[in-house]
Write a protein that holds these residues in place. Sequence first.
Motif, PDB file in Angstrom:
ATOM      1  N   GLU A  19       0.823  -1.206   0.000  1.00 43.68           N
ATOM      2  CA  GLU A  19       0.000   0.000   0.000  1.00 43.68           C
ATOM      3  C   GLU A  19       0.859   1.260   0.000  1.00 43.68           C
ATOM      4  OE1 GLU A  19      -0.130  -2.461   2.145  1.00 43.68           O
ATOM      5  OE2 GLU A  19      -2.034  -3.470   1.702  1.00 43.68           O
ATOM      6  N   ALA A  20       1.937   1.244   0.783  1.00 40.68           N
ATOM      7  CA  ALA A  20       2.812   2.404   0.850  1.00 40.68           C
ATOM      8  C   ALA A  20       3.554   2.614  -0.468  1.00 40.68           C
ATOM      9  CB  ALA A  20       3.813   2.243   2.004  1.00 40.68           C
ATOM     10  N   TRP A  21       3.997   1.497  -1.081  1.00 43.30           N
ATOM     11  CA  TRP A  21       4.703   1.599  -2.365  1.00 43.30           C
ATOM     12  C   TRP A  21       3.774   2.145  -3.448  1.00 43.30           C
ATOM     13  CZ3 TRP A  21       9.828   0.169  -3.713  1.00 43.30           C
ATOM     14  CH2 TRP A  21      10.097   0.238  -5.073  1.00 43.30           C
ATOM     15  N   ASP A  22       2.602   1.553  -3.571  1.00 45.29           N
ATOM     16  CA  ASP A  22       1.695   1.930  -4.659  1.00 45.29           C
ATOM     17  C   ASP A  22       1.089   3.312  -4.462  1.00 45.29           C
ATOM     18  OD1 ASP A  22       2.166  -0.380  -6.110  1.00 45.29           O
ATOM     19  OD2 ASP A  22       0.538  -1.487  -5.155  1.00 45.29           O
ATOM     20  N   ALA A  23       1.072   3.814  -3.230  1.00 44.29           N
ATOM     21  CA  ALA A  23       0.644   5.197  -3.011  1.00 44.29           C
ATOM     22  C   ALA A  23       1.607   6.164  -3.669  1.00 44.29           C
ATOM     23  CB  ALA A  23       0.552   5.490  -1.514  1.00 44.29           C
ATOM     24  N   CYS A  24       2.867   5.743  -3.824  1.00 45.45           N
ATOM     25  CA  CYS A  24       3.863   6.560  -4.531  1.00 45.45           C
ATOM     26  C   CYS A  24       3.891   6.239  -6.024  1.00 45.45           C
ATOM     27  CB  CYS A  24       5.252   6.319  -3.930  1.00 45.45           C
ATOM     28  SG  CYS A  24       5.454   6.851  -2.221  1.00 45.45           S
ATOM     29  N   ALA A  25       3.764   4.969  -6.355  1.00 43.34           N
ATOM     30  CA  ALA A  25       3.920   4.545  -7.753  1.00 43.34           C
ATOM     31  C   ALA A  25       2.714   4.863  -8.613  1.00 43.34           C
ATOM     32  CB  ALA A  25       4.192   3.039  -7.806  1.00 43.34           C
ATOM     33  N   GLY A  26       1.518   4.928  -8.029  1.00 43.35           N
ATOM     34  CA  GLY A  26       0.321   5.121  -8.826  1.00 43.35           C
ATOM     35  C   GLY A  26      -0.097   3.836  -9.508  1.00 43.35           C
ATOM     36  N   ARG A  27      -1.099   3.936 -10.372  1.00 44.01           N
ATOM     37  CA  ARG A  27      -1.705   2.751 -10.989  1.00 44.01           C
ATOM     38  C   ARG A  27      -1.506   2.680 -12.505  1.00 44.01           C
ATOM     39  NH1 ARG A  27      -3.052  -0.588  -6.718  1.00 44.01           N
ATOM     40  NH2 ARG A  27      -3.835   0.685  -4.983  1.00 44.01           N
ATOM     41  N   ASP A  28      -0.899   3.676 -13.111  1.00 41.90           N
ATOM     42  CA  ASP A  28      -0.884   3.752 -14.575  1.00 41.90           C
ATOM     43  C   ASP A  28       0.090   2.774 -15.218  1.00 41.90           C
ATOM     44  OD1 ASP A  28      -2.786   5.699 -14.437  1.00 41.90           O
ATOM     45  OD2 ASP A  28      -1.397   7.376 -14.685  1.00 41.90           O
ATOM     46  N   ASN A  29       1.273   2.628 -14.619  1.00 38.35           N
ATOM     47  CA  ASN A  29       2.337   1.837 -15.237  1.00 38.35           C
ATOM     48  C   ASN A  29       2.535   0.548 -14.444  1.00 38.35           C
ATOM     49  OD1 ASN A  29       5.154   0.881 -15.707  1.00 38.35           O
ATOM     50  ND2 ASN A  29       5.223   2.625 -17.102  1.00 38.35           N
ATOM     51  N   PRO A  30       2.235  -0.613 -15.036  1.00 37.79           N
ATOM     52  CA  PRO A  30       2.306  -1.858 -14.260  1.00 37.79           C
ATOM     53  C   PRO A  30       3.704  -2.217 -13.794  1.00 37.79           C
ATOM     54  CG  PRO A  30       1.983  -2.339 -16.588  1.00 37.79           C
ATOM     55  CD  PRO A  30       1.815  -0.860 -16.432  1.00 37.79           C
ATOM     56  N   PHE A  31       4.732  -1.746 -14.489  1.00 41.23           N
ATOM     57  CA  PHE A  31       6.089  -2.177 -14.189  1.00 41.23           C
ATOM     58  C   PHE A  31       6.647  -1.585 -12.897  1.00 41.23           C
ATOM     59  CE2 PHE A  31       5.803  -2.471 -18.887  1.00 41.23           C
ATOM     60  CZ  PHE A  31       5.918  -3.842 -18.985  1.00 41.23           C
ATOM     61  N   VAL A  32       6.138  -0.436 -12.470  1.00 40.19           N
ATOM     62  CA  VAL A  32       6.644   0.159 -11.230  1.00 40.19           C
ATOM     63  C   VAL A  32       5.751  -0.183 -10.043  1.00 40.19           C
ATOM     64  CG1 VAL A  32       7.892   2.026 -12.369  1.00 40.19           C
ATOM     65  CG2 VAL A  32       5.501   2.386 -11.686  1.00 40.19           C
ATOM     66  N   SER A  33       4.769  -1.040 -10.263  1.00 38.95           N
ATOM     67  CA  SER A  33       3.899  -1.449  -9.163  1.00 38.95           C
ATOM     68  C   SER A  33       4.664  -2.340  -8.192  1.00 38.95           C
ATOM     69  CB  SER A  33       2.676  -2.204  -9.702  1.00 38.95           C
ATOM     70  OG  SER A  33       3.061  -3.453 -10.251  1.00 38.95           O
ATOM     71  N   HIS A  34       4.191  -2.348  -6.953  1.00 39.39           N
ATOM     72  CA  HIS A  34       4.782  -3.234  -5.956  1.00 39.39           C
ATOM     73  C   HIS A  34       4.656  -4.682  -6.409  1.00 39.39           C
ATOM     74  CE1 HIS A  34       5.140  -5.513  -2.164  1.00 39.39           C
ATOM     75  NE2 HIS A  34       5.889  -4.499  -1.752  1.00 39.39           N
TER      76      HIS A  34
END
Length: 377
Positions: A19-34
């Motif tokens: 949750e903390a990672w994806d709050a920074c990464a956002g949802r648009d790009n799957p490759f930077v998701s947690h």
Amino acid sequence: MSNAVTARIADGVCAIPAEAWDACAGRDNPFVSHAFLSILERSGSARARTGWQPIPILVDGADGQPAAIAPAYAKSHSQGEYVFDHAWADAWERAGGSYYPKLQVAVPFTPAPGPRLLLRDPAQAPALIAAIEAVTDQHGLSSAHATFVCPDQLPAFEAAGWLIREGTQFHWQNQGYGAFDDFLGELASRKRKAIRKERSGAIEGLTIRHVSGSDITEADWDAFWVFYQDTGARKWGQPYLTRQFFSLLGEAMPDQVLLIFAERDGRPIAGALNLIGTDTLYGRYWGCTEEVPFLHFELCYYQAIDAAIARGLKTVEAGAQGEHKLARGYVPVPTWSAHYIPDLGFRRAIADFLVRERESVESDQEFLGAMTPFKRG
């Protein structure tokens, strides 16, 4: 950095709550998701033993939660990056330095542009870049490299004095097409006929199957693993990803995965793996066990276009390089990387090289842009 800012290194992506990672990464790009980055770790694909030691760098906000994250890796080689710095490494080694380890801010094995500064608080971008520099300096690393940086983050790196490098990829762009034939209608007649001929020849006697989400089975992954191993062995000597990676991908991100198979009499003979972003279809891997003329183009380029149109996606990114994509309606676009070189003499030499390289890259882009198959107005 301000005393109010806390920067730290985590022991891998898996050590940070999703949750903390994806709050920074956002949802648009799957490759930077947690999910994606942690799968690379959990599967053993990106770890110290493979030369990709995960060391994400975090800047915490006033609430004690990560406000900014860099997906960073300590690299002991330059494989799996697709922005080639082997000549830089050779030059630094000849001068008596140790180029490795270096710091890489990237998605391992993935030449897909995207955010490299994952920002819950955009105001923390300068602090995060300063933290990356501090890690590089304090650990005596030769350099830090942020590769395939999305264009809107380049100004932050430029403001920090990083060197900017330009490259080229070929992307397909959806102009609101309702069907593949609408796209073909934008092409010159000769190119249109050539593509139709390629497609009909490639699929003769074959069945094309798209599979995504919960419909993907372990048998599908077994088939694709054979294809991936074959291509990986030919390109890199050995595959970058483990078999477990694909199963974990199917478990954690099924709705963002699209497998496209070519089957003969119900048996897969070739396959392509794509990931689905908010507005982009990302082609990643392909392989085959039977050589069929133009089948690579069919599965990786034309079927990807079909899938993007069906999903209303704006872009297809079919991976690094490949001027052969030009004739298939993929157009040249610039890609960007940013480089922190602490040694001033080494920095000057690289800066001079990048000036000359960019002139050549932009000249090539202009030339290639004039060779697209689209009708001339």
